[in-house]
Scaffold this motif. Structure first.
Motif, PDB file in Angstrom:
ATOM      1  N   ARG A   3       0.845  -1.194   0.000  1.00 44.91           N
ATOM      2  CA  ARG A   3       0.000   0.000   0.000  1.00 44.91           C
ATOM      3  C   ARG A   3       0.877   1.240   0.000  1.00 44.91           C
ATOM      4  O   ARG A   3       2.000   1.224   0.491  1.00 44.91           O
ATOM      5  N   THR A 283      -5.359   9.622   1.492  1.00 46.98           N
ATOM      6  CA  THR A 283      -6.610   8.870   1.498  1.00 46.98           C
ATOM      7  C   THR A 283      -7.250   8.917   2.873  1.00 46.98           C
ATOM      8  O   THR A 283      -6.555   9.059   3.887  1.00 46.98           O
ATOM      9  N   ASP A 285      -9.589   6.398   3.297  1.00 48.88           N
ATOM     10  CA  ASP A 285     -10.079   5.026   3.255  1.00 48.88           C
ATOM     11  C   ASP A 285      -9.077   4.137   3.986  1.00 48.88           C
ATOM     12  O   ASP A 285      -7.963   3.899   3.493  1.00 48.88           O
ATOM     13  N   ASP A 287      -8.897   1.062   4.293  1.00 49.79           N
ATOM     14  CA  ASP A 287      -8.534  -0.127   3.528  1.00 49.79           C
ATOM     15  C   ASP A 287      -7.375   0.138   2.572  1.00 49.79           C
ATOM     16  O   ASP A 287      -6.745  -0.808   2.081  1.00 49.79           O
ATOM     17  N   GLU A 288      -7.101   1.402   2.292  1.00 44.35           N
ATOM     18  CA  GLU A 288      -5.999   1.754   1.400  1.00 44.35           C
ATOM     19  C   GLU A 288      -4.705   2.037   2.167  1.00 44.35           C
ATOM     20  O   GLU A 288      -3.690   2.416   1.567  1.00 44.35           O
TER      21      GLU A 288
END
Length: 402
Positions: A3, A283, A285, A287-288
């Motif tokens: 990531r 981000t 998010d 999940d990122e």
């Protein structure tokens, strides 16, 4: 899975001694290889600590509203152990023009302990900085030359709610970079203003792009940035990208980092983290994010104070957008009448003009009998060098009227 952003949150008891705090911060930062690769190559590193104030309030043996001494000491010790760079800390209001330090500069002994220079952001030399990507609110800012001379930047913040921004973490900490004395600087209310601030903060983050971001969450503060309620959190957070780090910090406070005005804690203004991410910087998010955490959300109860009802804030935001567009549409007339001055607009009228609006401390008081009608402060620059992006006000009206 690789990531683009990495964040670590570690447990650290708020009663821990300096050595334990250091070991916890080391544990949080060691995995941030992208941060250390940049820092170890740097010849000069600039730091922004959320530490300056004339009064240091304490809670459970820690600084309640400001980064604690133990965290500051741990940050500087790590840098001295892992880099050979020269270090400079920058802030506003810490030093007078004659070189005398002020009570605001309460963390000077810590900088002296580690041989860290101090840069007063309110004093020259200044430089002009174009925002990468063209800017969210302005295309260009005048800041201390310190940031131009630094190879890398670090932001060290306290975990707190904020009356205007909902949360104040590593990105909001950067607001202390802006000089506040005209003509080079802007009074605080120029940027710290309905609509503007949510976009100014991502601009400052893009200019400085800190490669290491640290949140002191040994203790935190509920409600507001000054005068709120202390919270025990027992954690330290570190990340290699400022938006992602703050998104994790907001999540650990119990907030949704992807939410937006008017949802709590973003009661007065847009979520600056979401604004940055929507513009392609970082981000919100989770999940990122390469996130590893020894602690779980929520660390404690957090929320911002509701100082004004939602309907009132909607009116303030709408009228701020209207005044911004009023100025844009009549800019030529304003330049002819007030070249080089600051002006305050309200309901299509110039309520004040002059060289320095610093004497107008409270927008609430100055608004008089129309408290829900926003005041719009603007430098009437014939060349519009700061490059205000007036389309932000068009988008704001569309959102409000949807």
């Amino acid at each position: 899975m690789n990531r683009e952003y990495s964040v670590r949150a570690v447990r650290c008891d708020h009663r821990a001694g300096d050595e334990e705090v250091y070991e916890a911060l080391k544990r949080a930062t060691d995995p941030l290889t992208r941060s250390w690769e940049r820092l170890e190559r740097a010849g000069r590193i600039a730091l922004k600590f959320n530490m300056g104030h004339t009064k240091v309030e304490e809670f459970e043996g820690r600084r309640r509203e400001l980064v604690d001494d133990a965290v500051c000491r741990a940050v500087l010790r790590l840098l001295r152990e892992r880099t050979s760079a020269s270090l400079v800390a920058s802030d506003t209001f810490g030093r007078e023009a004659d070189g005398q330090t002020t009570p605001y500069f309460n963390y000077k002994p810590l900088l002296d302990e580690f041989g860290v220079e101090y840069d007063e952001s309110n004093l020259p030399p200044f430089a002009e900085y174009d925002v990468p990507g063209g800017g969210y609110m302005f295309r260009r800012y005048t800041l201390s030359r310190c940031w131009e001379e630094a190879d890398e930047v670090i932001s060290v913040a306290k975990m707190k709610n904020h009356l205007f921004m909902g949360v104040t973490l590593c990105m909001k900490n950067l607001f202390g970079l802006t000089p506040t004395v005209p003509p080079e600087g802007r009074v605080r209310t120029y940027f710290h203003h309905a609509i503007r601030l949510s976009y100014v903060l991502p601009d400052l983050a893009r200019i400085t792009n800190p490669c290491l971001n640290i949140i002191d969450a040994l203790t935190g503060q509920w409600g507001r940035e000054w005068g709120g309620e202390g919270r025990v959190c027992n954690a330290l957070i570190a990340g290699d990208q400022i938006v992602a780090t703050d998104a994790v910090g907001a999540h650990l406070m119990g907030h949704d980092p992807a939410s937006d005005w008017p949802h709590p804690p973003f009661r007065r203004d847009r979520n600056h983290l979401l604004v940055a991410a929507q513009g392609g910087f970082g981000t919100v998010d989770l999940d990122e994010i390469d996130l590893v955490s020894e602690v779980q959300a929520p660390l404690n109860e957090f929320d911002s104070v509701e100082e004004d009802p939602p309907a009132h804030m909607a009116t303030v935001r709408e009228t701020a957008c209207e005044q911004g567009l009023w100025y844009r549409d009549r800019r030529r007339e304003m330049v002819d009448r007030y070249p080089g001055d600051f002006i305050y607009l309200q309901d299509g009228e110039v309520k004040w003009s002059g060289a320095d609006p610093a004497h107008i401390g409270s927008h609430r008081d100055f608004a008089g009998s129309r408290p829900g009608s926003a005041l719009f402060l603007k430098l009437v620059d014939p060349e519009e060098r700061e490059g205000e992006r007036f389309e932000v006000y068009e988008e704001g009206l569309k959102r409000l009227r949807a």
